[in-house]
Structures are given as C-alpha cells and as structure tokens.
Design an enzyme around this catalytic site. Structure first.
Site, PDB file in Angstrom:
ATOM      1  N   LYS A   1     -71.341 -98.718 -41.743  1.00 57.74           N
ATOM      2  CA  LYS A   1     -71.440-100.085 -42.266  1.00 57.74           C
ATOM      3  C   LYS A   1     -72.694-100.157 -43.128  1.00 57.74           C
ATOM      4  O   LYS A   1     -73.811-100.158 -42.630  1.00 57.74           O
ATOM      5  CB  LYS A   1     -71.510-101.114 -41.124  1.00 57.74           C
ATOM      6  CG  LYS A   1     -71.396-102.551 -41.612  1.00 57.74           C
ATOM      7  CD  LYS A   1     -71.421-103.532 -40.455  1.00 57.74           C
ATOM      8  CE  LYS A   1     -71.104-104.939 -40.937  1.00 57.74           C
ATOM      9  NZ  LYS A   1     -71.967-105.387 -42.031  1.00 57.74           N
TER      10      LYS A   1
ATOM     11  N   ARG B   1     -70.596-107.200 -49.784  1.00 61.37           N
ATOM     12  CA  ARG B   1     -69.150-106.922 -49.893  1.00 61.37           C
ATOM     13  C   ARG B   1     -68.628-107.557 -51.189  1.00 61.37           C
ATOM     14  O   ARG B   1     -68.863-108.745 -51.445  1.00 61.37           O
ATOM     15  CB  ARG B   1     -68.449-107.527 -48.689  1.00 61.37           C
ATOM     16  CG  ARG B   1     -66.930-107.348 -48.663  1.00 61.37           C
ATOM     17  CD  ARG B   1     -66.530-106.098 -47.955  1.00 61.37           C
ATOM     18  NE  ARG B   1     -65.081-106.037 -47.798  1.00 61.37           N
ATOM     19  CZ  ARG B   1     -64.416-106.534 -46.765  1.00 61.37           C
ATOM     20  NH1 ARG B   1     -65.064-107.163 -45.797  1.00 61.37           N
ATOM     21  NH2 ARG B   1     -63.105-106.392 -46.692  1.00 61.37           N
TER      22      ARG B   1
END
Length: 553
Positions: A231, A236
């Site tokens: 991650k 994003r």
C-alpha cells in the site's frame, strides 16, 4: 439567495453526516430550478467566478470601515467572508429579510459570470447592501469559492442519489458530462425525464475501495484466495484517455489534470488505469531505497519520493516547469478498468491484472509501472512483511481476492487494507489557531513540538500540526487552556506558554515520517492527529527530536 444562505447556515451548524444529507435533500426537493442547480454547483466547487477576487473584497472594506479596525476584526474571526458579513455597514441593516429586491442565487451567478473584473466588485457591493448578515455571508462564500461548511463534493452527490433514490455511482459516472444548472439531472431524479447521456469523453469511473482488515477476517487471507500488494503512500487516481481526451481524476472524481501535465503528456493509450500517483526520484548512491519487483513491470531504478514531495504538486491549478523537474510524478498502476472500448470491470481481478501487465508494457516506463505482488506462504509470513516493509513510502498491505470484480463503493470481503499500526509520540503544544465553520470561535488547530538541544537547556522545535482527534468537550478544555496561557499573538495565531516545567503534553498519533528540508526539525509527519490529552504529564517528559530521527533510521 436567502434560501441558499439558510442552507449554508444550517450545514455549518450540523455536525453529523446524515444531518447534512437531510438538509441538502430537503433543499433539492423544495427549491425550484435553476436555483437548486446553482446551489449544487456551489456545493461541489464547480462554479468559477472570475470577476471577483478576495483582494477586491478587502478593497471594498476600505471604503466602509477603518482599515486597521477591519484588520483586527479579521484576525479575531479568522475568515474573510465571515468577517465582512459581520461588520459590513449596510445602510439597510435590519431591513434585508422580507425585502423584494434581494437577488436570487441564479441572478448572482449569471450576472457575475457575464461581468468584467471592474464590474464584479460594484455588483457585490450593491448586493451586500441589500442582504442581511446571513445573506452577505452566503454571497461572499459563493464568490470566493471557499465554502468550508463540512460538505465534500461526494457528499453532495450522495444527497442527489438519496433525493432521486439512485445509486451514487450512477451520479458520479454522469457528473463530468453535465452542465450547470443541471436541469436534465434534476428532471431524471424526479422521474420527469430520461437519464442524461454523458457526452463527456474520458468519464470518471467510481472507484472500488477496501475495508480495514480486522482480526475476525485474518483466517480468510491465504495465497490461493488473495493477492497481496504494498500500500503506497501517494494519492489514488484514475488516468483515463478516450477519443484523444486525457483526464486525471482523484478518488472522489475531481479533475486534477491541470496540476500534472507531465504525466498527461505520456498518456498515449486508449483506456482507464487505476493506481497511485507518486513522485519519482532518480536512484543515486548505494543508500537509495528501492523495492525489488515481485511480479509485474516495475522500474527498479526509480526511487519513490515521500508524501511531502508529492504535496509540492497537490492542490494546484497549474504547475511550473521548475516544480515538475524537481518533483516529477509517475503512476504506479493497480488495475485496468477500460481497454479501448471494452469495459473490464466485471472481469475477475486475476484476469484484469494479466491484461494490465500487457497494457503497461507498452507505456513509457519512467511514467508508468505496476505495483508489485508480495508473495506470501501464509498469514504469519504476511504479518512479518507488514511489520517491516522495504520502503518508507509503504504504509501497509493491500489484499485483493483473485476472483473479485471491480465494484464501486466499499464492498465487504473482496479487498482489504492492512495498514501499519500508527506511531505515537508525546509532544508539547506550542501554537494555536482558530478553526473554520462551527469551530471559528475556538482555537482548534494546534502546532506541537518536541525537545532538542542540551538536557540542561532544551528548546522546543515544531514537528507537526493537527486539528482533529479530540472530542467537543476536550476542544472546550483546550480552548480555555490556550486563552489562559497565551504569551504572544501573531495575527490569528496564539503562542502558548511551553516550558520544561509548564506546558500541555499531547499524545500524537501519525501514519508515517519523512525527512524534510522545509521544516526546522528536519522531519515531516503524515496524517498527525491528537490521540490523547496528557494533562497528567509534565512538559519536560515529552519526547525529544532524537526519538523521531531514530524512527527515520
């Protein structure tokens, strides 16, 4: 305009998400077109009023109020629109409510849209005279474009979905092809028209989100069912190209293309990629941190910059060549949502990933790579990897079912995120600033520091700021402490007494730490928040800078 002003007032004073949704749904239901459409555009930051700027509003005040007195008022209130709304010496104060010459929201927006920069301030001045303080506040928030009322663009879209009994994903996919004041959209939501057809090329596709991995689900995670990826600590994004139109969207559907032209230049494909936007730095020296790829195409000669590096590129409408050169960005891809005219979202993740490998292999490798898989034999091995990631810009693991389709929203089970446990330090409160909206009367933004220097003569150095993590009752306690212990003022900021034998210790939780040349301490925190108020702990027992430096090592 008065209905819009009432809506803003109530949204500011309503803390709960469901309460805000109800207020917006009721507004959309009872206010006619085109007023509700212009209100929606304001709530979603889609309006761009160019004929009035904040500096022009300050100039207006000099003709109505002593400049020094206004400066004191602004320092105290901390918000330009609120200050002007409160102190504006209108000749009609007390008469605005019920007047028949109060402008409508549609009149304000359309008139300013057609006005020049010379005409805009004169129009605003006339309207300020006609409105009451609540209306003035709404007008000024509208023209400055900074509502700060606790309503995100996505929350407004959710209110639309609730209003029309639709899925919010339908609203999001249509959004970038709609035109203000959204007449077709409201007609469809009310059942009086067909669903609008989005004419926009490269539309946003609602993202699939993950659930936090918790103990009851540990037993579900095995290599046969789930793929593991790192991650990454960036933002994003969705990079979409269709019919030659290139768009970069945030996870909430905001078009951020203008801030990243260096990435758009290399978006030479036809499709939609989902991934993490990161800053790239050339690998120089043996000490440069790299991650060896475990499957997928990833450049091992690229060093990933910290989130602090990425922040130099965020929240900008445009960016200079110098900034792009110093902080170049690239996309670490996770998923392929569209390839040419084919929608891939219903395919299983394993298939989409194979097609992603082939797709990214044709792109510029310094601008696009693939987030590598993290091989694991069992959950215990995965747990060890999570505890000791190979890169400081990794904040945990992503776990995705091999057979999962790409589903908008946050379904339970297909995808999990397993973040590292937050780090904790004890710091001393140094400065405080007033908040915004319902917190504008409280000192709610806090700068804190840790000790450095010799033990017999230590000094505090700031290491971060936080403005959440405490209850409303604790906010009142903090506000009183700050007022009682203020030793100096710098505009809206108060300096708080902070000495080894006198100071308030805050337990601060944060997600990550990076070196920073922009901060005196040399470190920058990621997502700091107040974990506890340590009224019991003497200030001299707070942590030292060496503690944070050791975390970096």
């Amino acid at each position: 305009m008065q209905r819009f002003a009432e809506l803003l007032d109530r949204l500011v004073l309503t803390p709960s998400r469901n309460g805000k949704l109800k207020l917006m749904v009721d507004y959309f239901r009872t206010v006619p077109d085109p007023e509700r459409g212009y209100a929606l555009a304001a709530l979603t930051s889609e309006l761009d009023i160019r004929s009035v700027k904040p500096a022009m509003l300050r100039d207006l005040m000099t003709s109505r109020m002593d400049e020094v007195l206004f400066g004191y008022s602004y320092d105290y209130v901390g918000d330009l629109a609120e200050t002007i709304a409160l102190v504006w010496p209108s000749p009609h104060d007390g008469e605005a409510r019920g007047r028949n010459d109060v402008p409508s929201l549609a009149e304000v927006v359309t008139t300013l849209d057609a006005a020049t920069r010379a005409e805009g301030p004169k129009l605003v001045e006339d309207w300020l005279d006609r409105l009451d303080s609540s209306g003035r506040y709404a007008l000024l928030k509208l023209v400055t474009g900074s509502l700060r009322i606790g309503v995100s663009s996505r929350l407004a879209k959710q209110a639309l979905a609730d209003f029309g009994s639709k899925d919010v994903a339908e609203i999001e996919e249509l959004w970038h092809g709609l035109r203000i004041p959204y007449l077709d959209l409201f007609a469809w939501l009310e059942g009086d028209g067909e669903k609008p057809v989005s004419a926009a090329a490269s539309p946003f596709r609602p993202v699939m989100l993950s659930q936090p991995l918790e103990a009851p689900d540990y037993g579900r995670i095995d290599p046969a069912a789930y793929a593991a990826e790192w991650k990454w600590d960036g933002i994003r994004v969705q990079a979409t190209v269709e019919r030659g139109v290139r768009r970069l969207y945030s996870r909430t559907g905001d078009d951020i293309s203008g801030a990243f032209p260096d990435l758009l230049d290399f978006m030479t494909y036809d499709g939609a990629l989902d991934g993490e936007l990161l800053v790239a730095r050339p690998a120089t020296g043996a000490g440069a941190p790299k991650v060896e790829p475990h499957g997928g195409a990833m450049q091992d000669d690229i060093v990933v910059g910290t989130f602090s590096d990425l922040q130099q590129r965020l929240n900008r409408k445009s960016v200079s060549a110098a900034v792009m050169k110093k902080h170049p960005v690239f996309l670490r891809t996770y998923d392929l949502l569209q390839e040419g005219g084919e929608d891939l979202r219903t395919l299983p993740f394993a298939e989409r990933r194979k097609r992603l490998d082939r797709f990214v292999a044709e792109l510029e490798p310094t601008r696009f790579d693939i987030s590598p898989f993290v091989p694991f034999a069992d959950f215990e091995a995965l747990s060890k990897l999570r505890a000791e990631p190979p890169h400081p810009v990794i904040e945990g693991l992503m776990l995705k079912r091999w057979d999962s389709a790409y589903v908008p929203g946050r379904p339970k089970g297909p995808w999990f995120k397993w973040k590292q446990d937050p780090r904790l330090i004890d710091a001393v409160l140094m400065y405080a600033q007033r908040g915004h909206g319902k917190r504008s009367s409280f000192y709610s933004d806090y700068t804190f520091g840790v000790w450095t220097g010799p033990a017999d003569h230590p000094e505090l150095v700031p290491v971060g700021k936080a403005y959440f993590g405490f209850t409303d009752e604790e906010l009142k306690q903090l506000d009183k402490y700050i007022r009682d212990n203020t030793i100096d003022r710098f505009g809206p900021v108060r300096s708080v007494r902070a000495e080894p034998d006198h100071g308030l210790v805050l337990e601060v939780a944060f997600e990550g730490l990076a070196r920073s040349t922009r901060h005196k301490s040399g470190v920058a925190m990621r997502f700091p928040r107040i974990s506890r108020l340590r009224w019991d702990k003497p200030a001299f027992e707070a942590d030292r800078l060496e503690t944070l430096q050791a975390m970096l090592e």
